[in-house]
Motif scaffolding. Sequence first.
Motif, short mmCIF file in Angstrom:
data_model
loop_
_atom_site.label_atom_id
_atom_site.label_comp_id
_atom_site.label_asym_id
_atom_site.label_seq_id
_atom_site.Cartn_x
_atom_site.Cartn_y
_atom_site.Cartn_z
N ARG A 2 0.88 -1.14 0.00
CA ARG A 2 0.00 0.00 0.00
C ARG A 2 0.92 1.19 0.00
NH1 ARG A 2 -5.05 1.85 0.58
NH2 ARG A 2 -5.10 3.91 1.42
N GLU A 155 0.28 -10.49 -7.76
CA GLU A 155 -1.17 -10.61 -7.65
C GLU A 155 -1.68 -11.97 -8.09
OE1 GLU A 155 -2.53 -7.30 -9.92
OE2 GLU A 155 -2.02 -5.84 -8.36
N HIS A 188 0.06 1.62 -12.74
CA HIS A 188 -0.23 0.39 -12.02
C HIS A 188 1.05 -0.11 -11.38
CE1 HIS A 188 -2.56 -3.24 -11.10
NE2 HIS A 188 -1.46 -3.93 -11.40
N TYR A 189 1.07 -0.10 -10.06
CA TYR A 189 2.26 -0.55 -9.33
C TYR A 189 2.48 -2.03 -9.59
CZ TYR A 189 5.56 -1.14 -5.53
OH TYR A 189 6.69 -1.42 -4.79
N ARG A 309 -3.76 2.22 -4.70
CA ARG A 309 -2.63 1.30 -4.56
C ARG A 309 -1.50 1.91 -3.75
NH1 ARG A 309 -2.90 -3.15 -7.48
NH2 ARG A 309 -0.65 -3.45 -7.55
#
Length: 384
Positions: A2, A155, A188-189, A309
């Motif tokens: 995070r 992910e 997008h991390y 994110r």
Amino acid sequence: MRVRHVMTAGTAAAAVLVAGAGVAPAAERRPTGKGCGDQRAVRRVLDRLTRVHRIPGAAVRIDDPRCGTWTGASGVADLRDRRPMRADERGRIASVTKTFTATVLLQLAGERKVDLDAPVERYLPGVVRSNGYDGRRISVRSLLRHTSGLPDHMEAFDDLEDFRWRHFEPAELVRIALARPRPATRWHYSTTNTVLAGMIVERVAGSRVEDEVTRRIIRPLRLRDTYWPGDETWIRGRHPRGYLREERGGTVRWRDVTELNASVGGTGGALVSAPADVSRFFGALLGGRLLPPRLLGEMRRTVPADPDRTWPGARYGLGLMSTPLRCGGAWYGHGGHLQGWSAFGVVGPDGRRAAVMFNENTATEAAAKDELELLQAALCGEES
């Protein structure tokens, strides 16, 4: 992270139940000079993290060019023997690793061995070419800035046991990522971005990226507590235990998750370090000792990060994050989160540095907010 880096670790030890057990108050070392003021705001946040949010242990190191060093800690490093948390021990720094890798890639750009605006395909032919992803349309710069449009291999794992004891080669991590759906947002991390950046370092330098980071950063800066663990599942030297919070039937338990094979994070999340080393690294980087001014300027040139994110106000450069400070300006640095660990290294506009380490990944929004408040208190003083 995070920025939630979804790396976790564990041991075979049974879960440890802590039911309202007391925690040690924040310890401290007084500043060695004038002008720092006291650190009451920092101590309050440290104690709130362990007493209210019930993180087992939290530690911070503050280095100020005007007056020296101050350290503080609260809670325990080990729930078994109640050993107090300290700010001078090693731990997993997770995605703080990304800035080390990005720095070496930028050094190679400064040596004209890498063109940041060249396509990934030039250096890694055929590696990013499946499921609609095309390395001919993705720049090296976009990897470092997380604007590549590539998904995050982390992910793909639903449980830490899916990767905890496995060795992964970088190419395997890339293949796992490319099998996933395209991210919905432009920024997008993705740890996969930094794995690819590490692969580019190896291709152009002709040696292992871990060796290049060691030769160019760790050894010259004398970061004696920083090392690549390889396939070692343990942490060398003195260190806190890392814990995963589990809630069942209203009861909170902490599972010891200190051990894992960190190759799942690779050049985007595998390093072990300590607050003093993290602080020294970011001080050297942002002080201009590792990159020429032009490239450091590019590294600091940020775009808005996805607050879902990261957190509100976060921005991302080339392997470097920034967040506004309530006392003016912004801090630059990076954070790392994995199951069992949280770490940050940041530098304020006046050169004051803060490095923090927790032996739990902050599990609630309130705890994550106070994690960021600890950085604000360390660099600005009183809470808002």
